[in-house]
Scaffold this motif. Sequence first.
Motif, PDB file in Angstrom:
ATOM      1  N   THR A 184     -18.396  13.168   5.782  1.00  0.00           N
ATOM      2  CA  THR A 184     -18.359  12.792   7.471  1.00  0.00           C
ATOM      3  C   THR A 184     -18.456  11.386   7.176  1.00  0.00           C
ATOM      4  O   THR A 184     -18.940  10.586   6.505  1.00  0.00           O
ATOM      5  CB  THR A 184     -19.671  13.456   7.945  1.00  0.00           C
ATOM      6  N   TRP A 185     -17.721  10.765   8.375  1.00  0.00           N
ATOM      7  CA  TRP A 185     -17.644   9.240   8.318  1.00  0.00           C
ATOM      8  C   TRP A 185     -19.216   8.573   8.440  1.00  0.00           C
ATOM      9  O   TRP A 185     -20.191   9.305   9.312  1.00  0.00           O
ATOM     10  CB  TRP A 185     -17.006   8.752   9.653  1.00  0.00           C
ATOM     11  N   THR A 186     -19.524   7.521   7.796  1.00  0.00           N
ATOM     12  CA  THR A 186     -20.848   7.081   7.524  1.00  0.00           C
ATOM     13  C   THR A 186     -21.046   6.219   8.444  1.00  0.00           C
ATOM     14  O   THR A 186     -22.238   5.436   8.665  1.00  0.00           O
ATOM     15  CB  THR A 186     -21.027   6.376   6.165  1.00  0.00           C
ATOM     16  N   LYS A 187     -20.265   5.859   9.733  1.00  0.00           N
ATOM     17  CA  LYS A 187     -20.497   4.848  10.844  1.00  0.00           C
ATOM     18  C   LYS A 187     -20.770   3.449  10.111  1.00  0.00           C
ATOM     19  O   LYS A 187     -21.484   2.788  10.668  1.00  0.00           O
ATOM     20  CB  LYS A 187     -21.595   5.225  11.732  1.00  0.00           C
ATOM     21  N   ASN A 188     -19.760   3.078   9.221  1.00  0.00           N
ATOM     22  CA  ASN A 188     -19.969   1.800   8.367  1.00  0.00           C
ATOM     23  C   ASN A 188     -19.402   0.913   9.044  1.00  0.00           C
ATOM     24  O   ASN A 188     -18.607   0.003   8.693  1.00  0.00           O
ATOM     25  CB  ASN A 188     -19.676   1.863   7.104  1.00  0.00           C
ATOM     26  N   ILE A 189     -19.820   0.543  10.571  1.00  0.00           N
ATOM     27  CA  ILE A 189     -18.719  -0.495  11.307  1.00  0.00           C
ATOM     28  C   ILE A 189     -19.172  -1.824  10.881  1.00  0.00           C
ATOM     29  O   ILE A 189     -18.090  -2.399  10.624  1.00  0.00           O
ATOM     30  CB  ILE A 189     -19.402  -0.281  12.723  1.00  0.00           C
ATOM     31  N   LYS A 190     -20.482  -2.189  10.654  1.00  0.00           N
ATOM     32  CA  LYS A 190     -20.716  -3.572  10.124  1.00  0.00           C
ATOM     33  C   LYS A 190     -20.012  -4.017   8.662  1.00  0.00           C
ATOM     34  O   LYS A 190     -19.785  -5.319   8.317  1.00  0.00           O
ATOM     35  CB  LYS A 190     -22.232  -3.687   9.764  1.00  0.00           C
ATOM     36  N   ALA A 191     -19.399  -3.115   8.185  1.00  0.00           N
ATOM     37  CA  ALA A 191     -18.774  -3.365   6.648  1.00  0.00           C
ATOM     38  C   ALA A 191     -17.533  -4.088   6.889  1.00  0.00           C
ATOM     39  O   ALA A 191     -16.983  -4.937   5.983  1.00  0.00           O
ATOM     40  CB  ALA A 191     -18.599  -2.393   6.028  1.00  0.00           C
ATOM     41  N   LYS A 192     -16.784  -4.033   8.089  1.00  0.00           N
ATOM     42  CA  LYS A 192     -15.681  -4.469   8.310  1.00  0.00           C
ATOM     43  C   LYS A 192     -14.771  -4.189   7.447  1.00  0.00           C
ATOM     44  O   LYS A 192     -13.874  -5.314   7.066  1.00  0.00           O
ATOM     45  CB  LYS A 192     -15.849  -5.926   8.729  1.00  0.00           C
ATOM     46  N   ARG A 193     -14.389  -2.839   7.073  1.00  0.00           N
ATOM     47  CA  ARG A 193     -13.622  -2.599   5.976  1.00  0.00           C
ATOM     48  C   ARG A 193     -12.422  -1.734   6.385  1.00  0.00           C
ATOM     49  O   ARG A 193     -12.804  -0.603   6.628  1.00  0.00           O
ATOM     50  CB  ARG A 193     -14.300  -1.839   4.688  1.00  0.00           C
ATOM     51  N   LEU A 194     -11.336  -2.280   6.387  1.00  0.00           N
ATOM     52  CA  LEU A 194     -10.116  -1.381   7.009  1.00  0.00           C
ATOM     53  C   LEU A 194      -9.285  -0.759   5.640  1.00  0.00           C
ATOM     54  O   LEU A 194      -9.188  -1.473   4.683  1.00  0.00           O
ATOM     55  CB  LEU A 194      -9.214  -2.373   7.880  1.00  0.00           C
ATOM     56  N   VAL A 195      -9.017   0.396   5.850  1.00  0.00           N
ATOM     57  CA  VAL A 195      -8.311   1.184   4.916  1.00  0.00           C
ATOM     58  C   VAL A 195      -6.955   1.660   5.369  1.00  0.00           C
ATOM     59  O   VAL A 195      -6.727   2.442   6.251  1.00  0.00           O
ATOM     60  CB  VAL A 195      -9.178   2.385   4.389  1.00  0.00           C
ATOM     61  N   TYR A 196      -5.845   1.705   4.364  1.00  0.00           N
ATOM     62  CA  TYR A 196      -4.619   2.188   4.259  1.00  0.00           C
ATOM     63  C   TYR A 196      -4.278   3.075   3.161  1.00  0.00           C
ATOM     64  O   TYR A 196      -4.880   2.690   1.972  1.00  0.00           O
ATOM     65  CB  TYR A 196      -3.599   1.336   4.534  1.00  0.00           C
ATOM     66  N   MET A 197      -3.901   4.286   3.222  1.00  0.00           N
ATOM     67  CA  MET A 197      -3.501   5.121   2.010  1.00  0.00           C
ATOM     68  C   MET A 197      -2.059   5.822   2.384  1.00  0.00           C
ATOM     69  O   MET A 197      -1.849   6.518   3.369  1.00  0.00           O
ATOM     70  CB  MET A 197      -4.545   6.144   1.999  1.00  0.00           C
ATOM     71  N   GLY A 198      -1.335   5.468   1.343  1.00  0.00           N
ATOM     72  CA  GLY A 198       0.236   5.777   1.542  1.00  0.00           C
ATOM     73  C   GLY A 198       0.970   4.997   0.592  1.00  0.00           C
ATOM     74  O   GLY A 198       0.680   4.123  -0.168  1.00  0.00           O
ATOM     75  N   ARG A 199       2.249   5.348   0.299  1.00  0.00           N
ATOM     76  CA  ARG A 199       3.229   4.545  -0.516  1.00  0.00           C
ATOM     77  C   ARG A 199       3.422   3.034  -0.012  1.00  0.00           C
ATOM     78  O   ARG A 199       3.538   3.022   0.965  1.00  0.00           O
ATOM     79  CB  ARG A 199       4.346   5.446  -0.910  1.00  0.00           C
ATOM     80  N   PHE A 200       3.623   2.400  -1.068  1.00  0.00           N
ATOM     81  CA  PHE A 200       3.953   0.827  -0.543  1.00  0.00           C
ATOM     82  C   PHE A 200       5.189   0.589   0.001  1.00  0.00           C
ATOM     83  O   PHE A 200       5.873  -0.340  -0.818  1.00  0.00           O
ATOM     84  CB  PHE A 200       3.417  -0.279  -1.596  1.00  0.00           C
ATOM     85  N   ASP A 201       5.879   1.509   0.881  1.00  0.00           N
ATOM     86  CA  ASP A 201       7.250   1.260   1.308  1.00  0.00           C
ATOM     87  C   ASP A 201       7.261   0.304   2.408  1.00  0.00           C
ATOM     88  O   ASP A 201       6.784   0.416   3.448  1.00  0.00           O
ATOM     89  CB  ASP A 201       7.856   2.705   1.779  1.00  0.00           C
ATOM     90  N   VAL A 202       7.569  -1.007   1.950  1.00  0.00           N
ATOM     91  CA  VAL A 202       7.257  -2.243   2.927  1.00  0.00           C
ATOM     92  C   VAL A 202       7.865  -1.757   4.361  1.00  0.00           C
ATOM     93  O   VAL A 202       7.152  -2.017   5.306  1.00  0.00           O
ATOM     94  CB  VAL A 202       7.726  -3.561   2.349  1.00  0.00           C
ATOM     95  N   LEU A 203       9.107  -1.356   4.181  1.00  0.00           N
ATOM     96  CA  LEU A 203      10.088  -1.170   5.487  1.00  0.00           C
ATOM     97  C   LEU A 203       9.311  -0.178   6.380  1.00  0.00           C
ATOM     98  O   LEU A 203       8.917  -0.353   7.422  1.00  0.00           O
ATOM     99  CB  LEU A 203      11.277  -1.082   5.287  1.00  0.00           C
ATOM    100  N   HIS A 204       9.217   1.119   5.693  1.00  0.00           N
ATOM    101  CA  HIS A 204       8.775   2.271   6.644  1.00  0.00           C
ATOM    102  C   HIS A 204       7.172   2.028   6.818  1.00  0.00           C
ATOM    103  O   HIS A 204       6.986   2.362   7.964  1.00  0.00           O
ATOM    104  CB  HIS A 204       8.935   3.474   5.644  1.00  0.00           C
ATOM    105  N   LYS A 205       6.504   1.802   5.831  1.00  0.00           N
ATOM    106  CA  LYS A 205       4.885   1.980   6.082  1.00  0.00           C
ATOM    107  C   LYS A 205       4.340   0.541   6.897  1.00  0.00           C
ATOM    108  O   LYS A 205       3.432   0.436   7.090  1.00  0.00           O
ATOM    109  CB  LYS A 205       4.297   2.050   4.728  1.00  0.00           C
ATOM    110  N   GLY A 206       5.340  -0.453   6.894  1.00  0.00           N
ATOM    111  CA  GLY A 206       5.079  -1.754   7.707  1.00  0.00           C
ATOM    112  C   GLY A 206       3.824  -2.579   6.817  1.00  0.00           C
ATOM    113  O   GLY A 206       2.759  -3.090   7.413  1.00  0.00           O
TER     114      GLY A 206
END
Length: 367
Positions: A184-206
């Motif tokens: 479950t999400w730990t409500k870690n708002i103060k960490a200011k940590r943004l996450v992306y998960m997926g392949r590094f297809d620059v064009l498709h995934k932006g």
Amino acid sequence: MKIWHVGGFPSPEIVNGLNNTVWLVAKEQALMGHKVSMIVTKINKDALYFSEQSGLNLIHISTTKWSYEPKLLKSLLSSQAPQIVHMHGVFSPEQATLSFNLFRRGIPYVSTPHSMTPQFLRRDWFKKSLYSLFIEKPRLSASSAITGVTPSETETINKFISNYQGILRSVPNPIEISKLDKYTWTKNIKAKRLVYMGRFDVLHKGIDILVEIARFLPEFEFHLYGNEYIKTMQWLEKIKLNIPGNVYLHNPIFGDEKLKVLSEATLYIQASRWEAFGVSIAEAMYIGLPCAISNTHNIAETFSQYNLGCLFTLNPKEAACKLSELLNNQSEQLLYWSQNARNFAKLNFHPQTVASEYLNLYQEIIH
């Protein structure tokens, strides 16, 4: 009901939205008591273990350049004929020849492209336009039903084959929930940590857009997990030469490690220029991690309709301003999106729910 699923990879462990769907739906339908077979071009130990646990039958059939091995396919259709075939994917020569054989024998089939967006169709458009005209459109048109994983994809399919006479429906992809329920999400708002998960297809995934958004938000950390994509590898190397200090590129992670990172993040972010259905987005929603996605995702329409998360444009400065305001001043909004998206995911992305929706569709076709 005798069902064939076609289009999955040889192993259920290969991380891919299409592959994830094929194996999960087939497994759930087999557990419900149906005679379900997976057509695979190779068999490995993961597939064998998976089939043993679920009662799923594996049919190994090799491929030539344009089709499944003709003699074996003919024999299988004579001795183990299914009542219905579910094809997953698009622009597959093997599926085109298979559909021709099914049509000749009067065996109905369902098609789920999984990736039908206007941007996808424009990529390598010349080859796709020729293939579409002579092969893909006739194949899809002969389907008893076609499903899109979002309403937006279903609209694109309808435009792609505007004279389609069969059933056209939206059915979302399922996600593997066996481990998700432990997090479950730990409500870690103060960490200011943004996450992306997926392949590094620059064009498709932006990926370039994500990096530029991060440049405008130096107080936030952007952690990107994935593999390099060969077609945009040079572009990625150029980005690395001037990457901001708050952007961190990591190798892909899976299982409990992935879910731990998601549960401890502040926000899941994805800036794809197009996206039929993002598995990592769905997983983040399921554990309650708030999501921010570009308004070019197919699922963006659903986000807007049900108020599931933050939508931003592909303009990095505009997106950064919106995210800064959200993360610095709107914690209650994040908490609302967390719960609302989680409820939506549990209701719509559960494997049993999706497998049952497809079974109802098969029954509608057969009867």
